[in-house]
Write a protein that holds these residues in place. Structure first.
Motif, PDB file in Angstrom:
ATOM      1  N   TYR A 193     -12.454  72.520 -28.844  1.00  0.00           N
ATOM      2  CA  TYR A 193     -13.137  72.584 -30.138  1.00  0.00           C
ATOM      3  C   TYR A 193     -14.618  72.928 -30.007  1.00  0.00           C
ATOM      4  CZ  TYR A 193      -8.918  70.395 -31.921  1.00  0.00           C
ATOM      5  OH  TYR A 193      -7.614  70.141 -32.255  1.00  0.00           O
ATOM      6  N   GLY A 194     -15.053  73.235 -28.799  1.00  0.00           N
ATOM      7  CA  GLY A 194     -16.448  73.596 -28.577  1.00  0.00           C
ATOM      8  C   GLY A 194     -17.214  72.485 -27.874  1.00  0.00           C
ATOM      9  N   GLY A 195     -18.092  72.865 -26.944  1.00  0.00           N
ATOM     10  CA  GLY A 195     -18.851  71.884 -26.186  1.00  0.00           C
ATOM     11  C   GLY A 195     -20.298  71.757 -26.612  1.00  0.00           C
ATOM     12  N   ASP A 196     -20.694  72.414 -27.689  1.00  0.00           N
ATOM     13  CA  ASP A 196     -22.066  72.282 -28.176  1.00  0.00           C
ATOM     14  C   ASP A 196     -22.249  70.915 -28.837  1.00  0.00           C
ATOM     15  OD1 ASP A 196     -21.819  72.827 -31.417  1.00  0.00           O
ATOM     16  OD2 ASP A 196     -20.320  73.916 -30.239  1.00  0.00           O
ATOM     17  N   GLY A 256       3.048  87.832 -27.455  1.00  0.00           N
ATOM     18  CA  GLY A 256       2.438  88.526 -28.587  1.00  0.00           C
ATOM     19  C   GLY A 256       3.132  88.212 -29.897  1.00  0.00           C
ATOM     20  N   ASP A 257       4.457  88.051 -29.864  1.00  0.00           N
ATOM     21  CA  ASP A 257       5.213  87.791 -31.086  1.00  0.00           C
ATOM     22  C   ASP A 257       5.116  86.340 -31.552  1.00  0.00           C
ATOM     23  OD1 ASP A 257       6.010  90.411 -31.073  1.00  0.00           O
ATOM     24  OD2 ASP A 257       8.010  90.033 -30.265  1.00  0.00           O
ATOM     25  N   ASN A 258       4.921  85.404 -30.623  1.00  0.00           N
ATOM     26  CA  ASN A 258       5.038  83.999 -30.977  1.00  0.00           C
ATOM     27  C   ASN A 258       3.792  83.146 -30.749  1.00  0.00           C
ATOM     28  OD1 ASN A 258       8.162  83.764 -31.454  1.00  0.00           O
ATOM     29  ND2 ASN A 258       7.957  84.901 -29.549  1.00  0.00           N
ATOM     30  N   CYS A 259       2.907  83.564 -29.858  1.00  0.00           N
ATOM     31  CA  CYS A 259       1.794  82.685 -29.455  1.00  0.00           C
ATOM     32  C   CYS A 259       0.411  83.258 -29.739  1.00  0.00           C
ATOM     33  CB  CYS A 259       1.891  82.372 -27.955  1.00  0.00           C
ATOM     34  SG  CYS A 259       3.544  81.919 -27.387  1.00  0.00           S
ATOM     35  N   ALA A 260       0.323  84.590 -29.777  1.00  0.00           N
ATOM     36  CA  ALA A 260      -0.995  85.232 -29.878  1.00  0.00           C
ATOM     37  C   ALA A 260      -1.727  84.895 -31.172  1.00  0.00           C
ATOM     38  CB  ALA A 260      -0.839  86.751 -29.742  1.00  0.00           C
ATOM     39  N   ALA A 261      -0.997  84.570 -32.226  1.00  0.00           N
ATOM     40  CA  ALA A 261      -1.655  84.266 -33.502  1.00  0.00           C
ATOM     41  C   ALA A 261      -2.611  83.091 -33.369  1.00  0.00           C
ATOM     42  CB  ALA A 261      -0.607  83.962 -34.567  1.00  0.00           C
ATOM     43  N   CYS A 262      -2.310  82.148 -32.494  1.00  0.00           N
ATOM     44  CA  CYS A 262      -3.189  80.987 -32.280  1.00  0.00           C
ATOM     45  C   CYS A 262      -4.047  81.148 -31.032  1.00  0.00           C
ATOM     46  CB  CYS A 262      -2.358  79.708 -32.164  1.00  0.00           C
ATOM     47  SG  CYS A 262      -1.526  79.213 -33.703  1.00  0.00           S
ATOM     48  N   HIS A 263      -3.420  81.539 -29.932  1.00  0.00           N
ATOM     49  CA  HIS A 263      -4.118  81.554 -28.642  1.00  0.00           C
ATOM     50  C   HIS A 263      -4.805  82.882 -28.341  1.00  0.00           C
ATOM     51  CE1 HIS A 263      -2.599  77.640 -27.347  1.00  0.00           C
ATOM     52  NE2 HIS A 263      -1.439  77.981 -27.862  1.00  0.00           N
ATOM     53  N   GLY A 264      -4.646  83.875 -29.214  1.00  0.00           N
ATOM     54  CA  GLY A 264      -5.285  85.170 -28.984  1.00  0.00           C
ATOM     55  C   GLY A 264      -4.400  86.105 -28.188  1.00  0.00           C
ATOM     56  N   ALA A 265      -4.603  87.396 -28.374  1.00  0.00           N
ATOM     57  CA  ALA A 265      -3.765  88.409 -27.724  1.00  0.00           C
ATOM     58  C   ALA A 265      -3.829  88.308 -26.207  1.00  0.00           C
ATOM     59  CB  ALA A 265      -4.187  89.798 -28.182  1.00  0.00           C
ATOM     60  N   LYS A 266      -4.967  87.879 -25.666  1.00  0.00           N
ATOM     61  CA  LYS A 266      -5.130  87.769 -24.216  1.00  0.00           C
ATOM     62  C   LYS A 266      -5.052  86.320 -23.738  1.00  0.00           C
ATOM     63  CE  LYS A 266      -7.882  91.987 -23.786  1.00  0.00           C
ATOM     64  NZ  LYS A 266      -9.156  92.593 -23.295  1.00  0.00           N
ATOM     65  N   ALA A 267      -4.589  85.431 -24.606  1.00  0.00           N
ATOM     66  CA  ALA A 267      -4.399  84.014 -24.287  1.00  0.00           C
ATOM     67  C   ALA A 267      -5.705  83.305 -23.962  1.00  0.00           C
ATOM     68  CB  ALA A 267      -3.412  83.843 -23.126  1.00  0.00           C
ATOM     69  N   LEU A 268      -6.828  83.831 -24.457  1.00  0.00           N
ATOM     70  CA  LEU A 268      -8.130  83.240 -24.162  1.00  0.00           C
ATOM     71  C   LEU A 268      -8.485  82.117 -25.134  1.00  0.00           C
ATOM     72  CD1 LEU A 268     -10.148  86.481 -23.325  1.00  0.00           C
ATOM     73  CD2 LEU A 268      -9.131  84.842 -21.745  1.00  0.00           C
ATOM     74  N   ASN A 311      -8.760  80.138 -29.109  1.00  0.00           N
ATOM     75  CA  ASN A 311      -9.681  80.146 -30.235  1.00  0.00           C
ATOM     76  C   ASN A 311     -10.121  78.706 -30.460  1.00  0.00           C
ATOM     77  OD1 ASN A 311      -9.538  82.992 -31.221  1.00  0.00           O
ATOM     78  ND2 ASN A 311      -7.373  82.495 -31.436  1.00  0.00           N
ATOM     79  N   LYS A 312     -11.050  78.492 -31.350  1.00  0.00           N
ATOM     80  CA  LYS A 312     -11.487  77.125 -31.613  1.00  0.00           C
ATOM     81  C   LYS A 312     -10.318  76.306 -32.138  1.00  0.00           C
ATOM     82  CE  LYS A 312     -15.241  74.410 -33.565  1.00  0.00           C
ATOM     83  NZ  LYS A 312     -16.531  74.421 -34.286  1.00  0.00           N
ATOM     84  N   GLY A 313      -9.989  75.244 -31.428  1.00  0.00           N
ATOM     85  CA  GLY A 313      -8.837  74.415 -31.792  1.00  0.00           C
ATOM     86  C   GLY A 313      -7.579  74.791 -31.045  1.00  0.00           C
ATOM     87  N   TYR A 314      -7.616  75.896 -30.312  1.00  0.00           N
ATOM     88  CA  TYR A 314      -6.447  76.366 -29.556  1.00  0.00           C
ATOM     89  C   TYR A 314      -6.896  76.698 -28.136  1.00  0.00           C
ATOM     90  CZ  TYR A 314      -4.797  76.871 -34.320  1.00  0.00           C
ATOM     91  OH  TYR A 314      -4.471  76.633 -35.627  1.00  0.00           O
ATOM     92  N   PRO A 315      -6.334  76.036 -27.132  1.00  0.00           N
ATOM     93  CA  PRO A 315      -6.858  76.153 -25.766  1.00  0.00           C
ATOM     94  C   PRO A 315      -6.687  77.528 -25.135  1.00  0.00           C
ATOM     95  CG  PRO A 315      -4.802  74.902 -25.792  1.00  0.00           C
ATOM     96  CD  PRO A 315      -5.197  75.098 -27.221  1.00  0.00           C
ATOM     97  N   ASN A 316      -7.589  77.812 -24.208  1.00  0.00           N
ATOM     98  CA  ASN A 316      -7.508  78.993 -23.358  1.00  0.00           C
ATOM     99  C   ASN A 316      -6.407  78.746 -22.332  1.00  0.00           C
ATOM    100  OD1 ASN A 316      -7.897  80.963 -21.374  1.00  0.00           O
ATOM    101  ND2 ASN A 316     -10.112  80.933 -21.571  1.00  0.00           N
ATOM    102  N   LEU A 317      -5.405  79.610 -22.297  1.00  0.00           N
ATOM    103  CA  LEU A 317      -4.249  79.406 -21.422  1.00  0.00           C
ATOM    104  C   LEU A 317      -4.369  80.130 -20.083  1.00  0.00           C
ATOM    105  CD1 LEU A 317      -1.416  79.734 -24.102  1.00  0.00           C
ATOM    106  CD2 LEU A 317      -2.611  77.677 -23.330  1.00  0.00           C
ATOM    107  N   THR A 318      -5.511  80.752 -19.839  1.00  0.00           N
ATOM    108  CA  THR A 318      -5.690  81.477 -18.580  1.00  0.00           C
ATOM    109  C   THR A 318      -6.459  80.651 -17.549  1.00  0.00           C
ATOM    110  OG1 THR A 318      -7.796  82.515 -19.222  1.00  0.00           O
ATOM    111  CG2 THR A 318      -5.768  83.640 -19.867  1.00  0.00           C
ATOM    112  N   ALA A 327      -7.269  76.777 -15.403  1.00  0.00           N
ATOM    113  CA  ALA A 327      -6.519  75.737 -14.696  1.00  0.00           C
ATOM    114  C   ALA A 327      -6.533  74.421 -15.470  1.00  0.00           C
ATOM    115  CB  ALA A 327      -7.109  75.523 -13.306  1.00  0.00           C
ATOM    116  N   SER A 328      -7.171  74.389 -16.636  1.00  0.00           N
ATOM    117  CA  SER A 328      -7.313  73.173 -17.423  1.00  0.00           C
ATOM    118  C   SER A 328      -6.216  73.115 -18.488  1.00  0.00           C
ATOM    119  CB  SER A 328      -8.700  73.148 -18.090  1.00  0.00           C
ATOM    120  OG  SER A 328      -8.861  71.975 -18.850  1.00  0.00           O
ATOM    121  N   TRP A 329      -5.246  72.216 -18.277  1.00  0.00           N
ATOM    122  CA  TRP A 329      -4.121  72.069 -19.209  1.00  0.00           C
ATOM    123  C   TRP A 329      -4.004  70.604 -19.633  1.00  0.00           C
ATOM    124  CZ3 TRP A 329      -0.324  75.855 -20.613  1.00  0.00           C
ATOM    125  CH2 TRP A 329      -0.595  77.127 -20.106  1.00  0.00           C
ATOM    126  N   LEU A 330      -3.873  70.364 -20.924  1.00  0.00           N
ATOM    127  CA  LEU A 330      -3.827  68.996 -21.439  1.00  0.00           C
ATOM    128  C   LEU A 330      -2.653  68.207 -20.883  1.00  0.00           C
ATOM    129  CD1 LEU A 330      -4.691  69.524 -25.224  1.00  0.00           C
ATOM    130  CD2 LEU A 330      -6.202  68.733 -23.394  1.00  0.00           C
TER     131      LEU A 330
END
Length: 292
Positions: free
Chosen positions: A247-250, A118-130, A132-139, A141-144
């Motif tokens: 970045y979105g799949g549309d 919450g203090d270091n990562c949530a600003a980009c990846h969201g409070a629940k690590a889901l 945002n656009k440009g920032y991967p979902n960390l929950t 199994a897909s990791w770069l």
């Protein structure tokens, strides 16, 4: 000497005040009120005597009990540090596998890891690590760069496209902007790539267009994303066959990505978080992953 007027209904004397025919009664204060006032007074006197209360120059009255909230807080912090030291020593010395298998130890890891995230990562990846656009979902199994604990720990340590000497480096070529592919060819590749993760998107598209896109993909994209487009964790190239898009799949988002390229950024946390905190954060992220 005036005559005291009394209310004919209650027999109580009046105060002589009258508002629109309503007269105020001069009733005595109820005895329970005096009782509680006396109790309150006695309590306050007792508190002043027993507890720190009155400022006296540069100090204050200590009270007979000698209670000091600063000392209580300091003792609480010492106790918390001792408790933290017990389980953090295990985190530092034990393997990721053993820690993840220990339910009691993971309870402490989750609490601290949630705060660190919450203090270091949530600003980009969201409070629940889901993400945002440009920032991967960390929950997921897909990791770069790989989703095992060791790979996650290394990504946290060196970052992506940073000034760290060992940073992970990745960039998506701007195929359209830099003239590598023509506009129509970009459209063909986009149509083919989207069909890999969403076959329904290929409905109504000419088979020749998809075949052309496949050929262009083999020539220009397979070296990073693989012949089957399943990605390459050595290069940070994402899997294009799953449904996880940074970045979105549309249609518009994928077209923008192929035309203009992408170059994400992940800070290096080696100089910001201790090795222990990075390991706790790694365990927290590993615990968050949902293979589904």
């Amino acid at each position: 000497m005036g005559v005291i007027e009394r209310d004919p209904y209650t027999g109580q004397a009046t105060t002589g005040h009258e508002w629109n025919g309503i007269k105020e009664l001069n009733t005595p204060v109820p005895r329970p009120v005096y009782f509680f006032l006396i109790i309150t007074f006695l309590f306050s006197v007792g508190y002043w005597v027993l507890m720190p209360a009155w400022p006296v120059g540069v100090t204050y009255t200590k009270g007979l009990l000698g209670i000091d909230q600063r000392e209580i807080l300091a003792d609480s912090l010492k106790e918390a540090a001792l408790d933290r030291g017990t389980w953090t020593q295990r985190v530092e010395s034990e393997s990721y596998k053993d820690i993840l298998a220990d339910k009691t130890l993971m309870r402490s890891v989750r609490e601290t890891g949630h705060t660190l995230f919450g203090d270091n990562c949530a600003a980009c990846h969201g409070a629940k690590a889901l993400g945002n656009k440009g920032y991967p979902n960390l929950t997921t199994a897909s990791w770069l760069w790989g989703g095992d604990p060791e790979a996650i720990a290394e990504t946290i340590r060196v970052g992506i496209n940073t000034a760290h000497p060992q940073t992970r480096t990745s960039q998506m070529v701007a195929f359209g902007r830099d003239g590598v592919l023509k506009s129509g060819e970009v459209d063909d590749v986009v149509a083919y790539v989207r069909s890999l993760s969403d076959p329904a998107s290929a409905k109504g598209i000419d088979a020749k267009k998809l075949a052309a896109g496949k050929a262009l993909f083999a020539t220009n994209c397979a070296s990073c994303h693989g012949d089957n487009a399943t990605g390459n964790t050595e290069l940070g190239a994402p899997n294009l066959t799953d449904k996880f898009w940074i970045y979105g799949g549309d249609l518009q988002s994928v077209t923008d990505t192929v035309w203009s390229g992408r170059q994400g950024h992940m800070p290096s946390w080696e100089g910001r978080l201790s090795p222990l905190d990075r390991k706790i954060l790694t365990l927290h992220l590993t615990d968050l992953r949902n293979p589904k």
